[in-house]
Write a protein that holds these residues in place. Structure first.
Motif, PDB file in Angstrom:
ATOM      1  N   HIS A  61       0.956  -1.260  -0.055  1.00  0.00           N
ATOM      2  CA  HIS A  61       0.055  -0.139   0.024  1.00  0.00           C
ATOM      3  C   HIS A  61       0.879   1.015   0.155  1.00  0.00           C
ATOM      4  N   HIS A 116      -3.115   9.819   1.179  1.00  0.00           N
ATOM      5  CA  HIS A 116      -2.262   8.808   2.058  1.00  0.00           C
ATOM      6  C   HIS A 116      -1.286   9.617   2.488  1.00  0.00           C
ATOM      7  N   TRP A 167     -12.592   7.106  -0.331  1.00  0.00           N
ATOM      8  CA  TRP A 167     -13.013   6.951   0.716  1.00  0.00           C
ATOM      9  C   TRP A 167     -14.039   7.914   1.925  1.00  0.00           C
ATOM     10  N   GLN A 187      -9.746   8.753  -5.972  1.00  0.00           N
ATOM     11  CA  GLN A 187      -8.636   9.266  -5.145  1.00  0.00           C
ATOM     12  C   GLN A 187      -9.200  11.000  -4.588  1.00  0.00           C
ATOM     13  N   ASP A 204      -9.529   4.403   4.323  1.00  0.00           N
ATOM     14  CA  ASP A 204      -9.275   3.915   2.403  1.00  0.00           C
ATOM     15  C   ASP A 204     -10.447   2.664   3.025  1.00  0.00           C
ATOM     16  N   HIS A 208      -7.677  -2.364  -2.038  1.00  0.00           N
ATOM     17  CA  HIS A 208      -5.871  -2.285  -1.756  1.00  0.00           C
ATOM     18  C   HIS A 208      -5.919  -2.403  -0.682  1.00  0.00           C
TER      19      HIS A 208
END
Ligand code: MN3
Length: 242
Positions: A61, A116, A167, A187, A204, A208
């Motif tokens: 990640h 992130h 998200w 994103q 998240d 993944h």
């Protein structure tokens, strides 16, 4: 860096969005971007969040997915004239000012880098005594959601409702200090919206983030994740805004 951008930049805990000068000697009439975005280090070891998030997930990640967002963002912005020292926040809130052919790439990868960079420092190893926010943030959350338990239930519910990848966020409208829960697709980040919502905490919901340990059980991941949240970081983000 202009004052506004520095303030925006400092809002993001950990300085994860730092720009590194790589070609400070560049000096031409046309402003040329002379910095690159860099992948922030994890603030803990890759296995530090086990068993809630396994180390393999963290390695891929952070080291592959997040790195790819950073690389693709830098590649898209290569040679694009931007004010020197433009913060990522400024780029993401002024996407319309970018050349049209790179706008989507910057939105996806810049958003990925931003989201992130907020995500990693929002977590710390499980088992902490501090499992709830304190101070002004706690008061605001109780006033908004009724109780912290209700907040968590609604956040998990919203995360489960993200169709595909995206998200779930706790956000603040700084003009009123008002809190709310929202979701974004892919994103995208709350900053990109019209309402100037500032993200305080995001989880998240891309597969993944959890698939190796949880497979299709996103709800189990979202519920287990509370044990990782570092509320002191979220409190600091709220303090800056309020
Ligand atoms: Mn991710």
């Amino acid at each position: 860096m202009p004052k506004y951008d520095r303030r925006q930049f400092l809002k993001v805990a950990g300085g994860g969005l730092c720009l590194t000068m790589v070609a400070p000697h560049l000096s031409v009439a046309q402003p040329v971007r002379a910095e690159k975005f860099v992948l922030p280090d994890l603030p803990y070891a890759a296995d530090a969040l086990e068993p809630v998030i396994d180390s393999k997930t963290m390695e891929v990640h952070h080291g592959k997915h997040h790195q790819a967002y950073v690389n693709n963002l830098n590649k898209a912005l290569e040679g694009v004239p931007l004010p020197s020292g433009s913060s990522l926040e400024r780029i993401l809130t002024h996407l319309d000012s970018l050349p049209e052919d790179i706008r989507t790439t910057v939105r996806q990868n810049g958003g990925g880098h931003y989201n992130h960079s907020l995500f990693w420092p929002s977590m710390r190893p499980p088992g902490s005594e501090d499992k709830a926010p304190k101070n002004d943030l706690a008061a605001a959350m109780i006033s908004t959601f009724g109780s912290l338990d209700t907040f968590q239930e609604r956040f998990v519910e919203a995360g489960l409702g993200v169709f595909g990848s995206g998200w779930v966020w706790l956000v603040c409208d700084p003009s009123q200090g008002a809190l709310s829960i929202t979701t974004t697709a892919n994103q995208d980040c709350p900053l990109m919206g019209e309402d100037n919502l500032q993200p305080l905490l995001g989880n998240d919901c891309w597969e993944h983030a959890y698939y190796l340990s949880y497979q299709n059980r996103r709800g189990d991941y979202l519920k287990a994740w509370w044990d990782l949240v570092d509320w002191s970081v979220v409190e600091k983000r709220f303090e800056v805004l309020s």
